[in-house]
Motif scaffolding. Structure first.
Motif: not given
Length: 199
Positions: A38-63
């Protein structure tokens, strides 16, 4: 009761047969959670903040004995509510999908060292990820200084990019391991998670 369950799991993990590193022809499922940059985000002073952190699911097969490939889906979201102007709500969401190819190289290190280095329980890997990211923004009741009025804004964009992942897995059993990764091939910069070897 809780102590018995923990002791049973520890003994099971200790005496289970541990499979060395990556396995060809195996399917792996890896749910992950990232720490976003979040280093490139602007200041959110005076805001209430809620976040869903980055989540992911990877499916791979050995070749091959050094290569696996597959796909993934990911999501992250931010919501900002102005503490003094409650109608001023900013929502930003990112949906991500794409393909991944991974080179597993722990066994090469063992071979090059004449097996003086043993990485039996570890999988070291580098992935190349082709991402398609859908970014949406929904900003409500935003003050426009030029027009001197509040207005709503919506926007969306699609980005295509190729990003790397540098990772390490530690096998606790032959079908379960923990992982740690760095690189923007994931939705966030630094990522942790687990991997199940399905079959």
């Amino acid at each position: 009761m809780t102590r018995h369950i923990i002791l049973t799991l520890l003994l099971w993990g200790t005496f289970s047969t541990v499979y060395a590193q990556y396995r060809q022809d195996a399917w792996t499922l890896s749910p992950k959670i990232s720490f976003a940059d979040y280093s490139d985000q602007k200041s959110w002073e005076n805001y209430s903040i809620s976040k869903v952190p980055p989540i992911s699911v990877f499916l791979e097969k050995g070749i091959k004995d050094f290569l696996s490939a597959g796909g993934f889906v990911g999501y992250s979201g931010d919501k900002y509510i102005n503490d003094t102007i409650p109608d001023n709500i900013m929502r930003y969401r990112t949906f991500m999908t794409g393909a991944v190819a991974t080179i597993h190289y722990a066994h090469w290190i063992e071979q090059l060292s004449g097996h003086s280095i043993f990485l039996g329980d570890f999988d070291l890997y580098i992935s190349g990820v082709m991402q398609m990211a859908f970014n949406t923004a929904n900003e409500k009741h935003v003050w426009q200084a030029d027009e001197e009025e509040f207005s709503d804004r919506k926007s969306s964009e699609v980005k295509f990019r190729i990003r790397p992942i540098f990772g390490i897995r530690y096998f606790i059993t032959d079908r379960f391991c923990m992982l740690f990764e760095a690189g923007r091939g994931n939705p966030g910069s630094v990522t942790t998670g687990v991997t199940w070897v399905l079959w």
